[in-house]
Design a protein around this motif. Structure first.
Motif, mmCIF file in Angstrom:
data_model
loop_
_atom_site.group_PDB
_atom_site.id
_atom_site.type_symbol
_atom_site.label_atom_id
_atom_site.label_comp_id
_atom_site.label_asym_id
_atom_site.label_seq_id
_atom_site.Cartn_x
_atom_site.Cartn_y
_atom_site.Cartn_z
ATOM 1 N N LYS A 99 0.826 -1.194 0.000
ATOM 2 C CA LYS A 99 0.000 0.000 0.000
ATOM 3 C C LYS A 99 0.864 1.248 0.000
ATOM 4 C CE LYS A 99 -4.455 -1.193 2.112
ATOM 5 N NZ LYS A 99 -5.388 -0.888 3.223
ATOM 6 N N LEU A 106 0.704 5.476 0.975
ATOM 7 C CA LEU A 106 0.013 6.585 1.623
ATOM 8 C C LEU A 106 0.513 7.872 0.999
ATOM 9 C CD1 LEU A 106 -1.677 7.931 3.907
ATOM 10 C CD2 LEU A 106 0.372 7.768 5.357
ATOM 11 N N VAL A 137 -3.868 4.928 0.004
ATOM 12 C CA VAL A 137 -4.562 5.706 1.021
ATOM 13 C C VAL A 137 -4.173 7.166 0.819
ATOM 14 C CG1 VAL A 137 -4.915 6.092 3.488
ATOM 15 C CG2 VAL A 137 -4.457 3.772 2.642
ATOM 16 N N SER A 172 -8.014 8.918 4.498
ATOM 17 C CA SER A 172 -7.782 9.212 5.904
ATOM 18 C C SER A 172 -8.050 10.701 6.096
ATOM 19 C CB SER A 172 -6.334 8.862 6.287
ATOM 20 O OG SER A 172 -6.059 9.236 7.620
ATOM 21 N N LEU A 232 -3.232 0.985 7.575
ATOM 22 C CA LEU A 232 -1.883 0.525 7.262
ATOM 23 C C LEU A 232 -1.319 -0.514 8.220
ATOM 24 C CD1 LEU A 232 -0.494 4.105 6.544
ATOM 25 C CD2 LEU A 232 -1.073 2.389 4.818
ATOM 26 N N LYS A 233 -1.918 -0.677 9.393
ATOM 27 C CA LYS A 233 -1.306 -1.510 10.427
ATOM 28 C C LYS A 233 -1.249 -2.986 10.071
ATOM 29 C CE LYS A 233 -2.041 1.542 14.394
ATOM 30 N NZ LYS A 233 -2.752 1.774 15.676
ATOM 31 N N GLU A 282 -0.295 -3.958 7.098
ATOM 32 C CA GLU A 282 0.764 -4.058 6.089
ATOM 33 C C GLU A 282 2.110 -4.227 6.793
ATOM 34 O OE1 GLU A 282 0.084 -3.798 2.607
ATOM 35 O OE2 GLU A 282 -1.928 -4.033 3.444
ATOM 36 N N PHE A 331 4.908 -0.217 4.154
ATOM 37 C CA PHE A 331 4.095 0.608 3.261
ATOM 38 C C PHE A 331 4.907 1.822 2.820
ATOM 39 C CE2 PHE A 331 3.235 1.737 7.660
ATOM 40 C CZ PHE A 331 3.314 3.120 7.676
ATOM 41 N N VAL A 389 5.260 5.783 1.865
ATOM 42 C CA VAL A 389 4.721 7.112 2.171
ATOM 43 C C VAL A 389 5.331 8.105 1.201
ATOM 44 C CG1 VAL A 389 4.517 8.956 3.880
ATOM 45 C CG2 VAL A 389 4.467 6.566 4.619
ATOM 46 N N ARG A 412 5.468 -1.358 9.735
ATOM 47 C CA ARG A 412 4.276 -1.107 10.548
ATOM 48 C C ARG A 412 4.630 -0.900 12.016
ATOM 49 N NH1 ARG A 412 1.350 -7.036 10.206
ATOM 50 N NH2 ARG A 412 2.970 -8.265 11.235
#
Length: 233
Positions: free
Chosen positions: A2, A4, A50, A77, A96-97, A99, A102, A104, A174
């Motif tokens: 994922k 963010l 996200v 979010s 995200l927790k 994953e 992730f 960013v 994470r």
């Protein structure tokens, strides 16, 4: 994997030329800048994204919806008030927790990086955080990053310096959520990253194309350079 995208800032430095929308939705030859980032992620096989949104969030949500029109899955979010870059990551934790790691990325910066390679290196090093950094010179507030090999050993807030600075993209474990400050609003670069250094923060020196559109000069430069970006993507 994922990603963010941090897209909740007020964009005050760009307000003179981008007045009716949030900064990451700035028009780039008929499409919002955020769409260019989404298309870049999709081209690298990253389809779950996200978006951390706050200022004029309705403009983002109404334009992209669930992402299906672009062939991706989008979740949002929401920030009721500005949370800073670190607070925005913390606020997005519910997405995200689960994953292991992730990506960013800043919603106002285009980086011509291989994000899948960043993920592989992050995993290989078992890094708490794996950053893209770029060598340059700053005349405003920035975080000067000291390296020993590829390991980050310090991050110092400076006003004028030459050296390595965060380029706007990172892969996080994470486990970072276990080290977040208690406060809701804080900086990723100045508050969170220094606390993560004892647990393994690594960096890749990035020498490719990077453009921050958060200033008028940067935005206008990107408009001139976007044809090059189209060829690369």
């Amino acid at each position: 994997m994922k990603a963010l995208i941090l897209a909740g800032g007020l964009g005050t430095r760009l307000r003179s030329v981008v007045k009716d929308r949030p900064k990451p939705m700035a028009d780039v030859k008929g499409k919002p800048f955020l769409q260019i980032l989404i298309e870049q992620l999709k081209s690298q096989g990253i389809n779950e994204i996200v978006m951390s949104v706050g200022y004029m969030a309705d403009k983002v949500v109404s334009y992209f919806g669930d992402g299906s029109s672009l062939g991706v899955k989008l979740e949002y979010s929401m920030e009721d008030r500005p949370l800073g870059t670190g607070g925005a990551i913390k606020n997005a934790g519910q997405f995200l927790k689960n994953e292991d790691r992730f990506l960013v990325m800043n919603g106002d910066t285009y980086i011509g990086a291989d994000f899948k390679l960043m993920m592989k290196e992050s995993s290989r090093l078992n890094a708490m955080a794996y950053l893209l950094v770029k060598r340059g010179e700053t005349y405003q507030k920035a975080g000067l990053i000291e390296l020993q090999g590829n390991r980050v050993v310090s991050i110092k807030e400076v006003e004028k310096a030459t050296g390595y600075f965060y380029a706007g993209a990172s892969v996080l474990s994470r486990n970072v959520f276990e080290h977040m400050p208690d406060s809701e609003s804080f900086s990723f670069e100045y508050d969170l990253l220094p606390a993560l250094i004892p647990f393994g923060v690594y960096a890749q020196v990035f020498e490719g194309y990077l453009r921050d559109i958060g200033t008028v000069d940067g935005y206008l430069a990107f408009l001139e350079e976007v044809s090059y970006i189209d060829r690369e993507v």
